[in-house]
Design a protein around this motif. Structure first.
Motif, mmCIF file in Angstrom:
data_model
loop_
_atom_site.group_PDB
_atom_site.id
_atom_site.type_symbol
_atom_site.label_atom_id
_atom_site.label_comp_id
_atom_site.label_asym_id
_atom_site.label_seq_id
_atom_site.Cartn_x
_atom_site.Cartn_y
_atom_site.Cartn_z
ATOM 1 N N ARG A 171 4.378 -2.485 11.312
ATOM 2 C CA ARG A 171 4.066 -1.924 9.990
ATOM 3 C C ARG A 171 3.492 -3.002 9.077
ATOM 4 N NH1 ARG A 171 8.414 2.107 7.634
ATOM 5 N NH2 ARG A 171 6.601 2.581 6.309
ATOM 6 N N ILE A 172 4.022 -4.214 9.235
ATOM 7 C CA ILE A 172 3.461 -5.336 8.486
ATOM 8 C C ILE A 172 2.003 -5.539 8.885
ATOM 9 C CG2 ILE A 172 3.572 -7.834 8.090
ATOM 10 C CD1 ILE A 172 6.108 -7.218 7.084
ATOM 11 N N ASP A 173 1.777 -5.521 10.186
ATOM 12 C CA ASP A 173 0.409 -5.680 10.700
ATOM 13 C C ASP A 173 -0.529 -4.641 10.126
ATOM 14 O OD1 ASP A 173 0.829 -7.843 12.215
ATOM 15 O OD2 ASP A 173 0.468 -6.881 14.152
ATOM 16 N N ASN A 174 0.011 -3.436 10.097
ATOM 17 C CA ASN A 174 -0.752 -2.321 9.581
ATOM 18 C C ASN A 174 -1.173 -2.535 8.134
ATOM 19 O OD1 ASN A 174 -1.782 0.238 9.731
ATOM 20 N ND2 ASN A 174 0.022 0.983 10.847
ATOM 21 N N ILE A 175 -0.218 -2.988 7.365
ATOM 22 C CA ILE A 175 -0.476 -3.232 5.946
ATOM 23 C C ILE A 175 -1.456 -4.387 5.787
ATOM 24 C CG2 ILE A 175 0.618 -4.068 3.819
ATOM 25 C CD1 ILE A 175 3.094 -2.369 4.676
ATOM 26 N N LYS A 176 -1.272 -5.385 6.629
ATOM 27 C CA LYS A 176 -2.207 -6.511 6.637
ATOM 28 C C LYS A 176 -3.628 -6.015 6.852
ATOM 29 C CE LYS A 176 -2.139 -11.126 8.778
ATOM 30 N NZ LYS A 176 -1.331 -11.875 9.803
ATOM 31 N N LYS A 177 -3.773 -5.127 7.791
ATOM 32 C CA LYS A 177 -5.099 -4.586 8.065
ATOM 33 C C LYS A 177 -5.664 -3.831 6.871
ATOM 34 C CE LYS A 177 -4.492 -4.195 12.995
ATOM 35 N NZ LYS A 177 -3.680 -3.335 13.894
ATOM 36 N N GLN A 178 -4.799 -3.051 6.248
ATOM 37 C CA GLN A 178 -5.265 -2.289 5.082
ATOM 38 C C GLN A 178 -5.720 -3.214 3.972
ATOM 39 O OE1 GLN A 178 -2.940 1.310 3.905
ATOM 40 N NE2 GLN A 178 -1.554 0.678 5.509
ATOM 41 N N LEU A 179 -5.013 -4.319 3.815
ATOM 42 C CA LEU A 179 -5.410 -5.298 2.807
ATOM 43 C C LEU A 179 -6.753 -5.924 3.188
ATOM 44 C CD1 LEU A 179 -1.978 -7.025 2.103
ATOM 45 C CD2 LEU A 179 -3.309 -5.735 0.452
ATOM 46 N N HIS A 180 -6.836 -6.373 4.418
ATOM 47 C CA HIS A 180 -8.060 -7.028 4.871
ATOM 48 C C HIS A 180 -9.266 -6.111 4.736
ATOM 49 C CE1 HIS A 180 -5.844 -10.254 7.471
ATOM 50 N NE2 HIS A 180 -5.792 -10.479 6.176
ATOM 51 N N LEU A 199 2.768 -5.444 -6.432
ATOM 52 C CA LEU A 199 3.122 -4.029 -6.449
ATOM 53 C C LEU A 199 1.967 -3.183 -6.969
ATOM 54 C CD1 LEU A 199 6.786 -4.366 -7.716
ATOM 55 C CD2 LEU A 199 6.041 -3.688 -5.421
ATOM 56 N N GLU A 200 1.267 -3.716 -7.939
ATOM 57 C CA GLU A 200 0.121 -2.987 -8.467
ATOM 58 C C GLU A 200 -0.950 -2.832 -7.383
ATOM 59 O OE1 GLU A 200 -1.881 -4.855 -11.748
ATOM 60 O OE2 GLU A 200 -3.296 -3.156 -11.725
ATOM 61 N N LEU A 201 -1.176 -3.933 -6.677
ATOM 62 C CA LEU A 201 -2.145 -3.905 -5.592
ATOM 63 C C LEU A 201 -1.754 -2.881 -4.527
ATOM 64 C CD1 LEU A 201 -4.599 -5.146 -4.157
ATOM 65 C CD2 LEU A 201 -3.096 -6.947 -3.298
ATOM 66 N N LEU A 202 -0.495 -2.922 -4.127
ATOM 67 C CA LEU A 202 -0.034 -1.993 -3.095
ATOM 68 C C LEU A 202 -0.121 -0.547 -3.585
ATOM 69 C CD1 LEU A 202 3.095 -3.964 -1.790
ATOM 70 C CD2 LEU A 202 0.872 -3.770 -0.679
ATOM 71 N N SER A 203 0.060 -0.365 -4.870
ATOM 72 C CA SER A 203 -0.081 0.969 -5.460
ATOM 73 C C SER A 203 -1.506 1.471 -5.350
ATOM 74 C CB SER A 203 0.284 0.949 -6.943
ATOM 75 O OG SER A 203 1.646 1.162 -7.125
ATOM 76 N N GLU A 204 -2.418 0.599 -5.703
ATOM 77 C CA GLU A 204 -3.824 0.981 -5.653
ATOM 78 C C GLU A 204 -4.232 1.369 -4.242
ATOM 79 O OE1 GLU A 204 -6.296 -2.130 -7.225
ATOM 80 O OE2 GLU A 204 -5.231 -1.988 -9.150
ATOM 81 N N LEU A 205 -3.724 0.641 -3.278
ATOM 82 C CA LEU A 205 -4.058 0.927 -1.884
ATOM 83 C C LEU A 205 -3.213 2.061 -1.326
ATOM 84 C CD1 LEU A 205 -4.639 -2.610 -0.334
ATOM 85 C CD2 LEU A 205 -6.170 -1.171 -1.648
ATOM 86 N N LYS A 206 -2.396 2.663 -2.158
ATOM 87 C CA LYS A 206 -1.546 3.788 -1.740
ATOM 88 C C LYS A 206 -0.584 3.407 -0.633
ATOM 89 C CE LYS A 206 -3.840 6.944 -4.195
ATOM 90 N NZ LYS A 206 -4.491 8.239 -4.251
ATOM 91 N N ILE A 207 -0.214 2.145 -0.624
ATOM 92 C CA ILE A 207 0.799 1.727 0.337
ATOM 93 C C ILE A 207 2.179 1.981 -0.253
ATOM 94 C CG2 ILE A 207 1.778 -0.298 1.509
ATOM 95 C CD1 ILE A 207 -1.190 -1.355 1.580
ATOM 96 N N VAL A 208 2.297 1.795 -1.526
ATOM 97 C CA VAL A 208 3.521 2.209 -2.217
ATOM 98 C C VAL A 208 3.163 3.219 -3.312
ATOM 99 C CG1 VAL A 208 4.517 -0.083 -1.902
ATOM 100 C CG2 VAL A 208 3.571 0.522 -4.101
#
Lengths: 150, 150
Positions: free
Chosen positions: A4-13, A63-72
């Motif tokens: 799941r971490i990897d997944n999120i990493k990919k979404q960020l990248h 957290l703001e970043l993760l919100s924008e990416l709809k991860i949280v």
DNA sequence: ATTTCTGCAAACTGTTTGCATCGTA
DNA sequence: TACGATGCAAACAGTTTGCAGAAAT
């Protein structure tokens, strides 16, 4: 967990953001405490245990970043505090919440109970639904028992 | 209009609160702008036009009081501001909202679309529902048109 | 070298509180 | 007179921002 971490990493990248150590530490806290509905301050304190140098502002920014990416998803149960909730893997919509007015506990409903309601809104109100927030306020199972006893 | 003020007056008296001039001015603003979803600050400014001596703290205290008596509902659409919404006359449950992510407009749904969902929650989760908050985020009728045009 | 990210502190925003005063039962 | 309600200012809590330095590309 790791995947799941990897997944999120990919979404960020994918959006050319990096998974810095601070961001990773924050995400790990969110994963470990997935059931909870932590405030930024809560998260900050937990992250601090692993990475004491981290600043509160970084947590907010992450957290703001993760919100924008709809991860949280950012939620607000009516006390003045924003809480941050990881999206379930592959979930299109935000899950629902049951907030107990006696003990304050928060339960999650992962099933999408709003499919029909959403259709009604789209048809009858011509409103194109992108997301929703549904929270029930009431008395949880446990507190119902206690109320009966007393 | 006047009968609604009277009604609210009675509800206050029933709990031995008074409808002071300041409280009445606040309630009148809420009645006049029932369609809107005003913040405390908005309400304060509007009340000030009629009663310039009023203080912001009084408005907050009035709104809190009205919230407790379930005359108004406090909502939060995710920006850090609380908004105050008059309950419809005789409404048992809080109405729903459609928030447009393009233009920020807020539409109300007075019909209770959650009856069935509530039954499911009570049966399957043993959660005794007292109130709910349902907000859809999406694109309103007007903005859909604009998006198509551009 | 350039750009992104971080930590810290200061700033800001919305809301609450303490207190002296006012108004009314 | 007693008590709730008010206005003001100060306090507070949560969040955001400016900036100089660190890290990564």
């Amino acid at each position: 967990m790791e995947h799941r971490i990897d997944n999120i990493k990919k979404q960020l990248h994918a959006q050319s953001y990096k998974l810095t150590p601070q961001r990773e530490a924050t995400v790990r806290v969110l994963l470990e405490r997935e059931e909870d509905h932590l405030s930024a301050e809560d998260i900050f304190l937990l992250v601090k245990e692993k990475a004491p140098e981290i600043g509160l502002a970084t947590v907010y920014r992450t957290l703001e970043l993760l919100s924008e990416l709809k991860i949280v998803d950012k939620i607000n149960f009516g006390d003045g505090v924003s809480r941050y909730d990881l999206r379930k893997e592959g979930a299109e919509h935000f899950h629902h919440h049951l907030v107990c007015i006696e003990c304050g506990s928060v339960e999650e409903i992962v099933e999408d109970l709003l499919k029909d309601v959403e259709k009604i809104v789209e048809n009858d109100w011509q409103f194109q639904v992108k997301d929703h927030r549904l929270t029930f306020h009431g008395v949880c199972k446990q507190c119902q028992k206690i109320t009966i006893k007393s």
